[in-house]
Design a protein around this motif. Sequence first.
Motif, PDB file in Angstrom:
ATOM      1  N   SER A 157       0.840  -1.189   0.000  1.00 34.87           N
ATOM      2  CA  SER A 157       0.000   0.000   0.000  1.00 34.87           C
ATOM      3  C   SER A 157       0.879   1.245   0.000  1.00 34.87           C
ATOM      4  O   SER A 157       1.855   1.314   0.753  1.00 34.87           O
ATOM      5  CB  SER A 157      -0.878   0.008   1.249  1.00 34.87           C
ATOM      6  OG  SER A 157      -1.364   1.316   1.465  1.00 34.87           O
ATOM      7  N   MET A 217       2.226  -6.989 -11.704  1.00 31.94           N
ATOM      8  CA  MET A 217       1.292  -7.788 -10.890  1.00 31.94           C
ATOM      9  C   MET A 217       1.113  -9.174 -11.480  1.00 31.94           C
ATOM     10  O   MET A 217       0.976 -10.157 -10.754  1.00 31.94           O
ATOM     11  CB  MET A 217      -0.031  -7.063 -10.765  1.00 31.94           C
ATOM     12  CG  MET A 217       0.094  -5.920  -9.780  1.00 31.94           C
ATOM     13  SD  MET A 217      -1.419  -4.993  -9.680  1.00 31.94           S
ATOM     14  CE  MET A 217      -0.799  -3.545  -8.841  1.00 31.94           C
ATOM     15  N   ARG A 243      -9.406 -13.527 -11.770  1.00 37.36           N
ATOM     16  CA  ARG A 243      -9.919 -12.229 -12.221  1.00 37.36           C
ATOM     17  C   ARG A 243      -8.790 -11.215 -12.111  1.00 37.36           C
ATOM     18  O   ARG A 243      -8.232 -11.012 -11.028  1.00 37.36           O
ATOM     19  CB  ARG A 243     -11.129 -11.840 -11.353  1.00 37.36           C
ATOM     20  CG  ARG A 243     -11.986 -10.744 -11.952  1.00 37.36           C
ATOM     21  CD  ARG A 243     -11.639  -9.364 -11.406  1.00 37.36           C
ATOM     22  NE  ARG A 243     -12.100  -9.165 -10.051  1.00 37.36           N
ATOM     23  CZ  ARG A 243     -11.497  -8.344  -9.194  1.00 37.36           C
ATOM     24  NH1 ARG A 243     -10.380  -7.688  -9.537  1.00 37.36           N
ATOM     25  NH2 ARG A 243     -11.971  -8.192  -7.974  1.00 37.36           N
ATOM     26  N   PRO A 244      -8.421 -10.572 -13.235  1.00 36.69           N
ATOM     27  CA  PRO A 244      -7.283  -9.639 -13.192  1.00 36.69           C
ATOM     28  C   PRO A 244      -7.592  -8.405 -12.351  1.00 36.69           C
ATOM     29  O   PRO A 244      -8.758  -8.122 -12.053  1.00 36.69           O
ATOM     30  CB  PRO A 244      -7.058  -9.280 -14.662  1.00 36.69           C
ATOM     31  CG  PRO A 244      -8.317  -9.630 -15.379  1.00 36.69           C
ATOM     32  CD  PRO A 244      -9.002 -10.704 -14.576  1.00 36.69           C
ATOM     33  N   PRO A 245      -6.563  -7.649 -11.986  1.00 39.70           N
ATOM     34  CA  PRO A 245      -6.784  -6.456 -11.153  1.00 39.70           C
ATOM     35  C   PRO A 245      -7.616  -5.407 -11.898  1.00 39.70           C
ATOM     36  O   PRO A 245      -7.481  -5.252 -13.110  1.00 39.70           O
ATOM     37  CB  PRO A 245      -5.370  -5.908 -10.909  1.00 39.70           C
ATOM     38  CG  PRO A 245      -4.440  -7.036 -11.215  1.00 39.70           C
ATOM     39  CD  PRO A 245      -5.124  -7.887 -12.234  1.00 39.70           C
ATOM     40  N   GLU A 278      -7.845  -1.225  -8.233  1.00 39.39           N
ATOM     41  CA  GLU A 278      -6.903  -2.051  -7.457  1.00 39.39           C
ATOM     42  C   GLU A 278      -5.454  -1.708  -7.825  1.00 39.39           C
ATOM     43  O   GLU A 278      -4.575  -1.676  -6.965  1.00 39.39           O
ATOM     44  CB  GLU A 278      -7.161  -3.547  -7.720  1.00 39.39           C
ATOM     45  CG  GLU A 278      -8.406  -4.086  -7.023  1.00 39.39           C
ATOM     46  CD  GLU A 278      -8.747  -5.526  -7.411  1.00 39.39           C
ATOM     47  OE1 GLU A 278      -9.443  -6.182  -6.617  1.00 39.39           O
ATOM     48  OE2 GLU A 278      -8.335  -5.995  -8.504  1.00 39.39           O
ATOM     49  N   THR A 292      -2.200   0.241  -5.365  1.00 39.22           N
ATOM     50  CA  THR A 292      -1.011  -0.559  -5.053  1.00 39.22           C
ATOM     51  C   THR A 292       0.244   0.148  -5.543  1.00 39.22           C
ATOM     52  O   THR A 292       0.286   0.624  -6.675  1.00 39.22           O
ATOM     53  CB  THR A 292      -1.105  -1.947  -5.732  1.00 39.22           C
ATOM     54  OG1 THR A 292      -2.335  -2.559  -5.329  1.00 39.22           O
ATOM     55  CG2 THR A 292       0.062  -2.839  -5.342  1.00 39.22           C
TER      56      THR A 292
END
Lengths: 217, 217
Positions: A65, A124, A140-142, A146, A150
Amino acid sequence: MSEFTPTGRTKVRRKPDRGSYDRELIYNILDQAFVCHVAFVADGMPFVVPTNYVRVGDKLFLHGSPASRLMKALSSGPFCLSVTLLDGIVFAPTAMGHSVNYRSVVVMGKAEIVEGHAAKLAAMRDFVEYVVRGRWETVRPPTEQEIKATMVLAVPLVEASAKVRTGFAVDSDAEYSSAAWTGILPFRWGPEEPERDPRGSAKIPVPANIANYVRPQ
Amino acid sequence: MSEFTPTGRTKVRRKPDRGSYDRELIYNILDQAFVCHVAFVADGMPFVVPTNYVRVGDKLFLHGSPASRLMKALSSGPFCLSVTLLDGIVFAPTAMGHSVNYRSVVVMGKAEIVEGHAAKLAAMRDFVEYVVRGRWETVRPPTEQEIKATMVLAVPLVEASAKVRTGFAVDSDAEYSSAAWTGILPFRWGPEEPERDPRGSAKIPVPANIANYVRPQ
Protein backbone atom coordinates in the motif's frame (compact mmCIF):
# COMPACT_ATOMS: atom_id res chain seq x y z
CA MET A 1 26.21 -15.92 -15.87
CA SER A 2 28.27 -13.06 -14.52
CA GLU A 3 29.49 -12.12 -11.07
CA PHE A 4 28.37 -9.15 -9.03
CA THR A 5 31.21 -6.78 -8.18
CA PRO A 6 31.68 -6.77 -4.41
CA THR A 7 31.39 -3.29 -2.89
CA GLY A 8 32.22 -1.92 0.54
CA ARG A 9 28.66 -2.78 1.51
CA THR A 10 28.33 -6.27 0.03
CA LYS A 11 31.83 -7.68 0.46
CA VAL A 12 31.65 -10.68 2.80
CA ARG A 13 34.17 -9.92 5.55
CA ARG A 14 33.36 -12.51 8.21
CA LYS A 15 34.32 -15.98 6.94
CA PRO A 16 35.00 -14.71 3.40
CA ASP A 17 35.35 -18.32 2.19
CA ARG A 18 31.57 -18.55 2.59
CA GLY A 19 30.98 -15.48 0.43
CA SER A 20 29.97 -15.52 -3.21
CA TYR A 21 29.09 -12.92 -5.79
CA ASP A 22 27.95 -15.45 -8.37
CA ARG A 23 24.80 -14.24 -10.09
CA GLU A 24 23.43 -17.72 -10.76
CA LEU A 25 23.82 -18.77 -7.12
CA ILE A 26 22.32 -15.52 -5.85
CA TYR A 27 19.34 -15.79 -8.21
CA ASN A 28 18.80 -19.41 -7.25
CA ILE A 29 18.60 -18.49 -3.55
CA LEU A 30 16.27 -15.58 -4.30
CA ASP A 31 14.03 -17.85 -6.38
CA GLN A 32 13.79 -20.57 -3.74
CA ALA A 33 13.03 -18.25 -0.87
CA PHE A 34 9.70 -16.52 -0.67
CA VAL A 35 9.91 -13.80 1.94
CA CYS A 36 12.65 -11.23 2.32
CA HIS A 37 13.45 -9.05 5.31
CA VAL A 38 13.85 -5.42 4.33
CA ALA A 39 15.81 -3.00 6.50
CA PHE A 40 15.43 0.75 6.27
CA VAL A 41 16.18 3.77 8.39
CA ALA A 42 13.34 5.95 9.72
CA ASP A 43 13.98 8.83 12.12
CA GLY A 44 17.55 7.59 12.36
CA MET A 45 16.45 4.21 13.70
CA PRO A 46 16.78 0.84 11.96
CA PHE A 47 13.65 -1.12 11.10
CA VAL A 48 13.25 -4.53 9.53
CA VAL A 49 10.03 -5.86 8.05
CA PRO A 50 9.26 -9.13 6.23
CA THR A 51 7.70 -8.80 2.81
CA ASN A 52 7.00 -10.81 -0.32
CA TYR A 53 8.94 -10.35 -3.55
CA VAL A 54 9.49 -11.91 -6.94
CA ARG A 55 12.63 -11.89 -9.04
CA VAL A 56 12.13 -11.15 -12.72
CA GLY A 57 15.36 -11.09 -14.67
CA ASP A 58 17.82 -8.68 -13.09
CA LYS A 59 15.37 -7.08 -10.72
CA LEU A 60 13.10 -7.74 -7.79
CA PHE A 61 9.56 -6.48 -7.52
CA LEU A 62 8.06 -5.46 -4.18
CA HIS A 63 4.55 -4.16 -3.67
CA GLY A 64 2.30 -2.78 -1.01
CA SER A 65 0.00 0.00 0.00
CA PRO A 66 1.34 3.49 -0.83
CA ALA A 67 0.24 4.45 2.70
CA SER A 68 2.45 1.89 4.41
CA ARG A 69 5.56 2.97 6.26
CA LEU A 70 7.48 0.28 4.41
CA MET A 71 6.54 1.48 0.93
CA LYS A 72 7.14 5.11 1.90
CA ALA A 73 10.59 4.28 3.22
CA LEU A 74 11.58 2.04 0.33
CA SER A 75 10.42 4.45 -2.34
CA SER A 76 12.36 7.34 -0.82
CA GLY A 77 15.73 6.03 0.29
CA PRO A 78 18.30 3.26 0.23
CA PHE A 79 17.54 -0.05 1.89
CA CYS A 80 18.99 -3.48 2.39
CA LEU A 81 17.19 -6.78 2.04
CA SER A 82 18.09 -10.31 2.94
CA VAL A 83 16.71 -13.78 2.35
CA THR A 84 17.88 -16.88 4.16
CA LEU A 85 17.31 -20.57 3.52
CA LEU A 86 18.07 -22.71 6.52
CA ASP A 87 19.44 -26.02 5.34
CA GLY A 88 20.37 -27.81 8.53
CA ILE A 89 21.79 -27.94 12.03
CA VAL A 90 25.41 -29.11 12.24
CA PHE A 91 26.15 -31.28 15.26
CA ALA A 92 29.80 -31.17 16.30
CA PRO A 93 31.76 -33.00 19.00
CA THR A 94 32.42 -29.67 20.76
CA ALA A 95 29.89 -27.13 21.98
CA MET A 96 31.47 -24.30 20.01
CA GLY A 97 31.76 -26.40 16.87
CA HIS A 98 28.00 -26.53 16.38
CA SER A 99 26.83 -24.57 13.40
CA VAL A 100 24.05 -24.00 10.92
CA ASN A 101 24.03 -24.76 7.22
CA TYR A 102 22.34 -21.98 5.30
CA ARG A 103 22.25 -20.01 2.08
CA SER A 104 21.62 -16.29 2.40
CA VAL A 105 21.60 -13.30 0.10
CA VAL A 106 21.98 -9.63 0.92
CA VAL A 107 20.90 -7.00 -1.62
CA MET A 108 21.63 -3.30 -1.29
CA GLY A 109 18.67 -1.62 -2.87
CA LYS A 110 17.36 1.56 -4.25
CA ALA A 111 13.88 1.24 -5.67
CA GLU A 112 12.33 2.64 -8.80
CA ILE A 113 8.60 3.28 -8.55
CA VAL A 114 6.82 1.40 -11.33
CA GLU A 115 4.46 3.93 -12.93
CA GLY A 116 1.66 3.61 -15.45
CA HIS A 117 -1.19 1.14 -15.78
CA ALA A 118 0.49 -1.24 -18.25
CA ALA A 119 3.78 -1.50 -16.37
CA LYS A 120 2.04 -2.02 -13.02
CA LEU A 121 -0.31 -4.60 -14.49
CA ALA A 122 2.66 -6.48 -15.98
CA ALA A 123 4.41 -6.47 -12.59
CA MET A 124 1.29 -7.79 -10.89
CA ARG A 125 1.08 -10.55 -13.44
CA ASP A 126 4.68 -11.40 -12.57
CA PHE A 127 3.79 -11.41 -8.87
CA VAL A 128 1.18 -14.08 -9.48
CA GLU A 129 3.04 -16.04 -12.15
CA TYR A 130 6.36 -16.20 -10.32
CA VAL A 131 4.60 -17.69 -7.32
CA VAL A 132 2.63 -20.23 -9.37
CA ARG A 133 3.15 -20.50 -13.10
CA GLY A 134 -0.16 -20.58 -14.98
CA ARG A 135 -2.21 -19.01 -12.22
CA TRP A 136 -2.76 -15.60 -13.84
CA GLU A 137 -4.97 -16.93 -16.65
CA THR A 138 -7.35 -18.52 -14.15
CA VAL A 139 -8.09 -15.53 -11.91
CA ARG A 140 -9.92 -12.23 -12.22
CA PRO A 141 -7.28 -9.64 -13.19
CA PRO A 142 -6.78 -6.46 -11.15
CA THR A 143 -9.20 -3.59 -11.74
CA GLU A 144 -7.96 -0.09 -12.49
CA GLN A 145 -8.86 0.86 -8.93
CA GLU A 146 -6.90 -2.05 -7.46
CA ILE A 147 -3.88 -1.11 -9.54
CA LYS A 148 -4.09 2.53 -8.44
CA ALA A 149 -4.23 1.45 -4.80
CA THR A 150 -1.01 -0.56 -5.05
CA MET A 151 2.54 0.74 -5.12
CA VAL A 152 4.93 -1.42 -7.11
CA LEU A 153 8.69 -1.03 -6.69
CA ALA A 154 11.39 -2.42 -8.95
CA VAL A 155 14.76 -3.06 -7.32
CA PRO A 156 17.58 -3.45 -9.87
CA LEU A 157 19.96 -6.19 -8.74
CA VAL A 158 23.25 -4.32 -8.76
CA GLU A 159 24.85 -4.79 -5.34
CA ALA A 160 24.34 -8.29 -4.00
CA SER A 161 26.23 -11.06 -2.29
CA ALA A 162 25.54 -14.56 -1.03
CA LYS A 163 26.86 -16.41 1.98
CA VAL A 164 26.66 -20.19 2.12
CA ARG A 165 27.68 -22.81 4.66
CA THR A 166 27.53 -26.48 3.76
CA GLY A 167 29.00 -29.67 5.15
CA PHE A 168 29.85 -31.17 8.49
CA ALA A 169 31.56 -29.72 11.55
CA VAL A 170 35.13 -28.47 11.21
CA ASP A 171 36.42 -29.49 14.64
CA SER A 172 39.83 -31.16 14.65
CA ASP A 173 39.99 -34.93 14.26
CA ALA A 174 41.10 -35.30 17.89
CA GLU A 175 37.72 -33.96 19.08
CA TYR A 176 35.91 -36.86 17.42
CA SER A 177 36.93 -39.24 20.20
CA SER A 178 33.90 -37.82 22.05
CA ALA A 179 30.85 -40.04 22.55
CA ALA A 180 28.47 -37.48 21.00
CA TRP A 181 26.65 -38.29 17.75
CA THR A 182 27.88 -35.96 15.03
CA GLY A 183 26.33 -35.07 11.72
CA ILE A 184 23.76 -32.85 10.06
CA LEU A 185 20.06 -32.64 10.70
CA PRO A 186 18.83 -31.31 7.34
CA PHE A 187 15.80 -29.05 7.23
CA ARG A 188 13.44 -28.51 4.36
CA TRP A 189 10.75 -25.96 3.80
CA GLY A 190 8.05 -27.36 1.60
CA PRO A 191 4.36 -27.62 0.80
CA GLU A 192 1.89 -29.91 2.51
CA GLU A 193 -1.59 -31.02 1.38
CA PRO A 194 -3.65 -28.18 -0.15
CA GLU A 195 -6.75 -27.12 1.83
CA ARG A 196 -9.81 -26.19 -0.19
CA ASP A 197 -11.51 -22.85 0.49
CA PRO A 198 -15.08 -23.76 1.53
CA ARG A 199 -16.37 -20.78 -0.47
CA GLY A 200 -14.92 -22.24 -3.72
CA SER A 201 -16.73 -24.92 -5.72
CA ALA A 202 -15.94 -28.45 -4.51
CA LYS A 203 -16.14 -29.53 -8.16
CA ILE A 204 -12.93 -27.70 -9.09
CA PRO A 205 -10.01 -30.10 -8.61
CA VAL A 206 -6.66 -28.94 -7.20
CA PRO A 207 -4.68 -28.01 -10.33
CA ALA A 208 -1.34 -29.71 -10.97
CA ASN A 209 0.67 -26.50 -10.48
CA ILE A 210 -0.62 -26.34 -6.88
CA ALA A 211 -0.92 -30.07 -6.10
CA ASN A 212 2.68 -30.62 -7.24
CA TYR A 213 3.99 -27.25 -6.17
CA VAL A 214 7.75 -26.85 -6.13
CA ARG A 215 9.93 -23.83 -5.57
CA PRO A 216 12.75 -23.69 -8.12
CA GLN A 217 15.70 -25.82 -6.97
CA MET B 1 1.26 -14.17 30.37
CA SER B 2 1.31 -10.43 29.90
CA GLU B 3 1.12 -8.16 26.89
CA PHE B 4 3.88 -5.96 25.54
CA THR B 5 2.97 -2.28 25.51
CA PRO B 6 2.88 -1.10 21.88
CA THR B 7 5.20 1.83 21.24
CA GLY B 8 5.59 4.20 18.31
CA ARG B 9 8.06 1.72 16.88
CA THR B 10 6.23 -1.56 17.47
CA LYS B 11 2.59 -0.56 16.99
CA VAL B 12 1.21 -2.46 13.98
CA ARG B 13 -0.19 0.22 11.70
CA ARG B 14 -0.81 -1.64 8.42
CA LYS B 15 -3.66 -4.11 8.89
CA PRO B 16 -3.76 -3.57 12.67
CA ASP B 17 -6.20 -6.48 13.02
CA ARG B 18 -3.23 -8.74 12.28
CA GLY B 19 -1.15 -7.19 15.08
CA SER B 20 -0.63 -8.67 18.50
CA TYR B 21 1.38 -7.76 21.57
CA ASP B 22 0.66 -11.00 23.39
CA ARG B 23 3.79 -12.26 25.07
CA GLU B 24 2.87 -15.94 24.79
CA LEU B 25 2.24 -15.66 21.04
CA ILE B 26 5.43 -13.66 20.47
CA TYR B 27 7.52 -16.13 22.47
CA ASN B 28 5.97 -19.07 20.63
CA ILE B 29 6.94 -17.58 17.25
CA LEU B 30 10.46 -16.79 18.48
CA ASP B 31 10.83 -20.35 19.79
CA GLN B 32 9.68 -22.00 16.56
CA ALA B 33 11.86 -19.92 14.27
CA PHE B 34 15.58 -20.41 14.24
CA VAL B 35 17.14 -17.52 12.38
CA CYS B 36 16.39 -13.84 12.85
CA HIS B 37 17.20 -10.96 10.54
CA VAL B 38 18.87 -8.11 12.41
CA ALA B 39 18.83 -4.57 11.04
CA PHE B 40 21.26 -1.91 12.13
CA VAL B 41 22.54 1.42 10.87
CA ALA B 42 26.20 1.81 9.87
CA ASP B 43 27.51 5.01 8.30
CA GLY B 44 23.91 6.14 8.05
CA MET B 45 22.98 3.18 5.86
CA PRO B 46 20.65 0.31 6.74
CA PHE B 47 22.01 -3.22 6.88
CA VAL B 48 20.28 -6.52 7.54
CA VAL B 49 22.04 -9.74 8.41
CA PRO B 50 20.67 -13.19 9.33
CA THR B 51 21.86 -14.64 12.59
CA ASN B 52 21.07 -17.37 15.06
CA TYR B 53 19.49 -16.68 18.46
CA VAL B 54 17.89 -18.40 21.39
CA ARG B 55 15.17 -17.10 23.67
CA VAL B 56 15.72 -17.70 27.37
CA GLY B 57 12.96 -16.27 29.54
CA ASP B 58 12.44 -12.59 28.77
CA LYS B 59 15.55 -12.17 26.66
CA LEU B 60 17.24 -13.27 23.50
CA PHE B 61 20.88 -14.25 23.27
CA LEU B 62 22.95 -13.49 20.18
CA HIS B 63 26.59 -14.34 19.71
CA GLY B 64 29.44 -13.90 17.29
CA SER B 65 32.98 -12.79 16.83
CA PRO B 66 33.80 -9.49 18.58
CA ALA B 67 35.53 -8.52 15.30
CA SER B 68 32.38 -8.86 13.19
CA ARG B 69 30.59 -5.79 11.89
CA LEU B 70 27.35 -7.25 13.20
CA MET B 71 28.55 -7.68 16.79
CA LYS B 72 30.20 -4.26 16.77
CA ALA B 73 27.00 -2.62 15.54
CA LEU B 74 24.69 -4.51 17.88
CA SER B 75 26.82 -3.92 20.95
CA SER B 76 26.99 -0.18 20.32
CA GLY B 77 23.56 0.99 19.19
CA PRO B 78 19.87 0.25 18.79
CA PHE B 79 18.74 -2.39 16.34
CA CYS B 80 15.64 -4.13 15.14
CA LEU B 81 15.20 -7.82 14.53
CA SER B 82 12.51 -9.87 12.88
CA VAL B 83 11.63 -13.53 12.53
CA THR B 84 9.04 -14.85 10.12
CA LEU B 85 7.35 -18.22 9.81
CA LEU B 86 5.74 -18.77 6.44
CA ASP B 87 2.63 -20.87 6.90
CA GLY B 88 1.10 -20.97 3.44
CA ILE B 89 0.14 -19.43 0.14
CA VAL B 90 -3.47 -18.24 -0.07
CA PHE B 91 -5.07 -18.78 -3.46
CA ALA B 92 -7.92 -16.37 -4.16
CA PRO B 93 -10.35 -16.04 -7.07
CA THR B 94 -8.86 -12.63 -7.91
CA ALA B 95 -5.24 -11.78 -8.68
CA MET B 96 -5.07 -9.13 -5.97
CA GLY B 97 -6.77 -11.37 -3.40
CA HIS B 98 -3.79 -13.74 -3.25
CA SER B 99 -1.95 -13.58 0.02
CA VAL B 100 0.45 -15.30 2.33
CA ASN B 101 -0.24 -16.80 5.74
CA TYR B 102 2.57 -16.04 8.13
CA ARG B 103 3.53 -15.33 11.71
CA SER B 104 6.18 -12.69 12.25
CA VAL B 105 7.72 -10.90 15.20
CA VAL B 106 9.56 -7.61 15.30
CA VAL B 107 11.75 -6.77 18.31
CA MET B 108 13.31 -3.37 18.95
CA GLY B 109 16.55 -4.12 20.65
CA LYS B 110 19.33 -2.72 22.65
CA ALA B 111 21.90 -5.27 23.67
CA GLU B 112 23.73 -5.81 26.92
CA ILE B 113 27.15 -7.37 26.56
CA VAL B 114 27.33 -10.52 28.67
CA GLU B 115 30.57 -10.26 30.62
CA GLY B 116 32.49 -12.72 32.76
CA HIS B 117 33.39 -16.37 32.27
CA ALA B 118 30.48 -17.86 34.22
CA ALA B 119 27.78 -15.74 32.58
CA LYS B 120 29.16 -16.35 29.08
CA LEU B 121 29.50 -20.07 29.72
CA ALA B 122 25.89 -20.21 30.93
CA ALA B 123 24.73 -18.38 27.79
CA MET B 124 26.64 -20.79 25.57
CA ARG B 125 25.05 -23.70 27.36
CA ASP B 126 21.68 -22.10 26.61
CA PHE B 127 22.69 -21.73 22.95
CA VAL B 128 23.25 -25.46 22.70
CA GLU B 129 20.41 -26.58 24.97
CA TYR B 130 17.76 -24.38 23.40
CA VAL B 131 18.57 -25.83 20.00
CA VAL B 132 18.56 -29.43 21.23
CA ARG B 133 17.70 -30.25 24.82
CA GLY B 134 20.21 -32.66 26.36
CA ARG B 135 23.02 -31.93 23.92
CA TRP B 136 25.28 -29.96 26.25
CA GLU B 137 26.10 -32.92 28.50
CA THR B 138 27.35 -34.95 25.52
CA VAL B 139 29.81 -32.47 24.00
CA ARG B 140 33.18 -30.99 24.95
CA PRO B 141 32.43 -27.69 26.72
CA PRO B 142 33.99 -24.41 25.55
CA THR B 143 37.55 -23.67 26.63
CA GLU B 144 38.46 -20.41 28.29
CA GLN B 145 40.02 -19.31 25.00
CA GLU B 146 36.87 -20.14 23.01
CA ILE B 147 34.78 -18.17 25.49
CA LYS B 148 37.11 -15.18 25.29
CA ALA B 149 36.89 -15.23 21.49
CA THR B 150 33.09 -15.02 21.51
CA MET B 151 30.92 -12.00 22.17
CA VAL B 152 27.58 -12.81 23.75
CA LEU B 153 24.77 -10.26 23.73
CA ALA B 154 21.59 -10.36 25.78
CA VAL B 155 18.60 -8.54 24.32
CA PRO B 156 15.87 -7.86 26.90
CA LEU B 157 12.45 -8.38 25.32
CA VAL B 158 10.83 -5.04 26.06
CA GLU B 159 9.51 -3.66 22.76
CA ALA B 160 8.04 -6.38 20.58
CA SER B 161 5.03 -7.07 18.40
CA ALA B 162 3.70 -9.92 16.29
CA LYS B 163 1.80 -9.90 13.04
CA VAL B 164 -0.18 -12.94 11.98
CA ARG B 165 -2.31 -13.80 8.96
CA THR B 166 -4.36 -16.97 8.95
CA GLY B 167 -7.26 -18.32 6.94
CA PHE B 168 -8.57 -18.21 3.40
CA ALA B 169 -8.91 -15.35 0.92
CA VAL B 170 -11.13 -12.42 1.83
CA ASP B 171 -12.49 -11.66 -1.64
CA SER B 172 -16.24 -11.02 -1.78
CA ASP B 173 -18.56 -13.98 -2.30
CA ALA B 174 -19.37 -12.79 -5.81
CA GLU B 175 -15.78 -13.38 -6.90
CA TYR B 176 -16.10 -17.07 -6.12
CA SER B 177 -18.06 -17.70 -9.32
CA SER B 178 -14.61 -17.89 -10.99
CA ALA B 179 -13.34 -21.25 -12.25
CA ALA B 180 -10.06 -20.96 -10.31
CA TRP B 181 -9.31 -23.41 -7.52
CA THR B 182 -9.18 -21.52 -4.21
CA GLY B 183 -7.66 -22.51 -0.93
CA ILE B 184 -4.44 -22.63 1.03
CA LEU B 185 -1.23 -24.42 0.17
CA PRO B 186 0.27 -24.89 3.65
CA PHE B 187 4.03 -24.87 4.06
CA ARG B 188 6.04 -26.47 6.77
CA TRP B 189 9.66 -26.14 7.73
CA GLY B 190 10.90 -29.30 9.33
CA PRO B 191 13.72 -31.80 9.76
CA GLU B 192 14.55 -34.60 7.36
CA GLU B 193 16.67 -37.75 7.93
CA PRO B 194 19.88 -37.04 9.93
CA GLU B 195 23.16 -37.51 8.02
CA ARG B 196 26.04 -39.01 9.97
CA ASP B 197 29.39 -37.20 9.98
CA PRO B 198 31.87 -39.71 8.47
CA ARG B 199 34.46 -38.59 11.04
CA GLY B 200 32.20 -39.66 13.91
CA SER B 201 31.99 -43.28 15.09
CA ALA B 202 29.42 -45.31 13.14
CA LYS B 203 28.67 -47.15 16.39
CA ILE B 204 27.04 -44.10 17.98
CA PRO B 205 23.32 -44.21 17.16
CA VAL B 206 21.36 -41.05 16.34
CA PRO B 207 20.03 -39.95 19.75
CA ALA B 208 16.28 -39.52 20.21
CA ASN B 209 16.51 -35.74 20.66
CA ILE B 210 17.91 -35.48 17.12
CA ALA B 211 16.10 -38.39 15.44
CA ASN B 212 12.75 -37.06 16.67
CA TYR B 213 13.69 -33.39 16.55
CA VAL B 214 10.85 -30.93 16.92
CA ARG B 215 10.84 -27.19 17.24
CA PRO B 216 8.40 -26.10 19.97
CA GLN B 217 4.85 -25.83 18.54
